[in-house]
Design a protein around this motif. Structure first.
Motif, short mmCIF file in Angstrom:
data_model
loop_
_atom_site.label_atom_id
_atom_site.label_comp_id
_atom_site.label_asym_id
_atom_site.label_seq_id
_atom_site.Cartn_x
_atom_site.Cartn_y
_atom_site.Cartn_z
N ILE A 65 0.85 -1.20 0.00
CA ILE A 65 0.00 0.00 0.00
C ILE A 65 0.88 1.25 0.00
O ILE A 65 0.64 2.21 -0.75
CB ILE A 65 -0.92 0.00 1.23
CG1 ILE A 65 -1.97 -1.11 1.10
CG2 ILE A 65 -1.62 1.36 1.40
CD1 ILE A 65 -2.83 -1.30 2.34
N MET A 66 1.93 1.23 0.82
CA MET A 66 2.85 2.36 0.88
C MET A 66 3.51 2.60 -0.47
O MET A 66 3.64 3.75 -0.93
CB MET A 66 3.93 2.09 1.92
CG MET A 66 3.54 2.48 3.33
SD MET A 66 3.48 4.26 3.52
CE MET A 66 5.18 4.65 3.10
N ALA A 67 3.93 1.54 -1.12
CA ALA A 67 4.61 1.68 -2.41
C ALA A 67 3.70 2.32 -3.44
O ALA A 67 4.12 3.20 -4.20
CB ALA A 67 5.08 0.30 -2.89
N ALA A 68 2.44 1.91 -3.45
CA ALA A 68 1.50 2.43 -4.46
C ALA A 68 1.11 3.87 -4.19
O ALA A 68 1.08 4.70 -5.12
CB ALA A 68 0.25 1.54 -4.48
N THR A 69 0.83 4.19 -2.94
CA THR A 69 0.31 5.53 -2.63
C THR A 69 1.40 6.61 -2.65
O THR A 69 1.09 7.80 -2.75
CB THR A 69 -0.38 5.55 -1.26
OG1 THR A 69 0.54 5.08 -0.26
CG2 THR A 69 -1.61 4.66 -1.26
N SER A 70 2.67 6.21 -2.58
CA SER A 70 3.74 7.20 -2.47
C SER A 70 4.39 7.57 -3.80
O SER A 70 5.14 8.54 -3.87
CB SER A 70 4.84 6.70 -1.52
OG SER A 70 4.32 6.48 -0.23
N VAL A 71 4.12 6.80 -4.86
CA VAL A 71 4.78 7.04 -6.14
C VAL A 71 4.61 8.48 -6.64
O VAL A 71 5.59 9.13 -7.02
CB VAL A 71 4.31 6.02 -7.20
CG1 VAL A 71 4.70 6.47 -8.61
CG2 VAL A 71 4.92 4.66 -6.91
N VAL B 283 -4.61 10.81 -4.27
CA VAL B 283 -3.43 11.23 -5.02
C VAL B 283 -3.26 10.34 -6.25
O VAL B 283 -2.97 10.81 -7.36
CB VAL B 283 -2.18 11.16 -4.13
CG1 VAL B 283 -0.92 11.45 -4.95
CG2 VAL B 283 -2.29 12.14 -2.98
N ILE B 284 -3.43 9.03 -6.06
CA ILE B 284 -3.30 8.09 -7.18
C ILE B 284 -4.36 8.38 -8.24
O ILE B 284 -4.07 8.40 -9.44
CB ILE B 284 -3.43 6.64 -6.67
CG1 ILE B 284 -2.27 6.29 -5.74
CG2 ILE B 284 -3.48 5.67 -7.84
CD1 ILE B 284 -2.36 4.92 -5.13
N ILE B 285 -5.59 8.62 -7.80
CA ILE B 285 -6.68 8.87 -8.75
C ILE B 285 -6.41 10.15 -9.56
O ILE B 285 -6.54 10.16 -10.79
CB ILE B 285 -8.03 8.97 -8.01
CG1 ILE B 285 -8.41 7.62 -7.42
CG2 ILE B 285 -9.13 9.48 -8.95
CD1 ILE B 285 -9.65 7.65 -6.54
N ALA B 286 -6.04 11.22 -8.87
CA ALA B 286 -5.79 12.49 -9.55
C ALA B 286 -4.65 12.35 -10.55
O ALA B 286 -4.74 12.83 -11.70
CB ALA B 286 -5.46 13.58 -8.53
N THR B 287 -3.58 11.68 -10.14
CA THR B 287 -2.42 11.52 -11.03
C THR B 287 -2.76 10.63 -12.21
O THR B 287 -2.37 10.92 -13.35
CB THR B 287 -1.24 10.91 -10.25
OG1 THR B 287 -1.00 11.69 -9.07
CG2 THR B 287 0.01 10.89 -11.10
N ALA B 288 -3.50 9.55 -11.96
CA ALA B 288 -3.86 8.62 -13.04
C ALA B 288 -4.77 9.30 -14.06
O ALA B 288 -4.57 9.15 -15.28
CB ALA B 288 -4.55 7.39 -12.45
#
Length: 463
Positions: A20-26, A230-235
């Protein structure tokens, strides 16, 4: 929250939390690379090894480390990154930053050995709060150009030099070269007061992404981990860039690692690019401090000390809320080890990250194994991160801005101060914003010494 002490070790939970940390921090890793002043992809390419070293050295099960908005700003300000890149190019700047990381790492380890941890706790809160606000202003100033302008900082700098502010900027650069912050704040002032110059696509994208990152979690299912917004906005920004040929700055090409590069440990190959030791030792880092080794050592020591204040705040929070004891010497040495590894992989200095540490705790981390899992995922997934090449830098700037803008616009801690605390707090903050973090921190300590002379002496109690 109950003070239960360190959680019981559970490797399965650590693997899940690390993932989870790896995915959310990219997105943060890529965004903070912008803050340092080198290519965005380097943030991800260099994050794994230093975090792995941190996981082996730290005593905290929850705490995570990496390049943060403040360490990025401090490295760029101390080395005057913009001018160095303009004169010598990005590759030379990466070597310079890496060499500075090595100095910060050495100073961190020495501070740990000599017992600086106890002294760090004596830094007045008004200095810490003012410093934090001043750094946040600097972070905003560094992120705004790529957010509001199609071609980022180059476009903003050109506009400022063509404006009435041009003579002021030139005068500041000539007469006060160490006060790099004043130029950044001037550029920031121009940017927010000239909306007609904003990019027609970049600015709306930046503002929408910022709003979503700041408020999106209120509308997402509660079961989603922090950072999902953050992931959603970036994607979504990346998909838009791919679909409509986004005209602004993007992450760009992510070079593939040389197949022969990396570290071979028996049958296991770790795909990490290691810097040539000669490049580290020959980088002209001392020249950035007027050729003075004492000036370099003082700057690197202040950097290490300020870094540790972040770690101290995070560790103290976990001690108060979860009953997890911590050792100042150990965490300072862990900081030194992590910065040393950051140096040999070409990264800016690293520090404790409050946001990532909180995500780690929330995700169910039980030990430092979670850090190791996150680091290994970043290292081995790097060849597949070309998917982020079209990501707009405006979206990444939104990630940075969303983390600090509220504290900049509404500095509650500073606004509540009175008397000499007000002078020290705001003086430290403004000094940090218009000079550099290192100088600003020194200004704060000087103000404490001066204002203490005017405080009335405490009356002795009579029997």
């Amino acid at each position: 929250m109950s003070k239960t002490g360190p959680p019981k070790f559970n490797p399965i939970r650590d693997v899940i939390a690390g993932t989870i940390m790896a995915a959310t921090s990219v997105p943060q890793l890529v965004a903070y690379a912008q803050g340092v002043g080198y290519a965005s992809y380097r943030g991800l390419a260099t994050a794994g090894p230093s975090l792995f070293a941190w996981g082996l050295a730290t005593g905290s099960p929850f705490m995570s480390c990496g390049v943060t908005s403040i360490t990025a700003l401090m490295a760029k300000a101390d080395l005057d990154g913009d001018s160095y890149v303009a004169e010598y190019g990005e590759e030379a700047y990466v070597r310079l930053v890496a060499a500075y990381s090595l100095w910060v790492g050495l100073c961190s380890a020495i501070l740990g050995i000599v017992g600086f941890g106890k002294l760090a706790g004596m830094v007045p809160s008004n200095v810490r709060k003012g410093f934090k606000w001043g750094c946040a202003v600097g972070v905003v100033a560094s992120a705004i150009p790529n957010g509001l302008f199609t071609k980022g900082s180059k476009e903003l700098k050109t506009l400022v030099l063509q404006s009435a502010l041009s003579s002021f900027v030139v005068r500041m650069k000539t007469n006060f070269p160490a006060a790099t912050g004043i130029v950044s704040v001037t550029n920031l002032f121009y940017a927010i007061t000239h909306p007609g110059e904003w990019g027609m696509i970049a600015a709306p994208l930046f503002l929408v992404c910022t709003a979503f990152v700041m408020k999106g979690s209120n509308y997402l299912p509660k079961s989603f981990p922090p950072g999902t917004e953050v992931i959603i906005a970036t994607a979504l920004a990346t998909l838009m860039s791919m679909k409509f040929d986004y005209p602004g700055n993007i992450v760009g090409e992510i070079p593939q690692l040389d197949p022969d590069a990396g570290i071979q440990l028996g049958p296991i190959k770790i795909p990490v690019s290691i810097m040539n030791p000669k490049d580290l030792l020959s980088a002209p880092v001392v020249e950035r401090f007027g050729g003075s080794y004492p000036a370099l050592i003082i700057s690197a020591t202040l950097f290490a000390a300020v870094n540790f204040l972040s770690i101290m705040g995070i560790a103290s929070s976990f001690e108060a809320e979860n009953g997890i004891k911590w050792s100042a010497p150990r965490e300072l040495i862990a900081q030194g080890v992590a910065c040393g590894v950051a140096a040999i992989t070409g990264s800016a200095p690293v520090s404790g990250s409050m946001s990532r540490s909180l995500v780690s705790r929330m995700a169910g981390t039980t030990s430092q194994m979670s850090c190791l899992v996150t680091a290994l995922i970043w290292i081995y997934m790097m060849p597949y991160m070309t998917v982020m090449s079209p990501t707009p830098q405006a979206a990444l700037s939104a990630v940075i801005i969303s983390a600090v803008i509220k504290s900049v616009v509404f500095p509650k801690d500073l606004m509540s101060m009175k008397g000499t605390d007000l002078i020290v707090g705001w003086g430290t903050g403004i000094g940090t914003a218009i000079t550099s973090p290192t100088i600003g921190f020194g200004i704060g300590l000087l103000l404490v010494a001066i204002t203490s002379l005017f405080k009335p002496a405490k009356k002795e109690k009579t029997a």
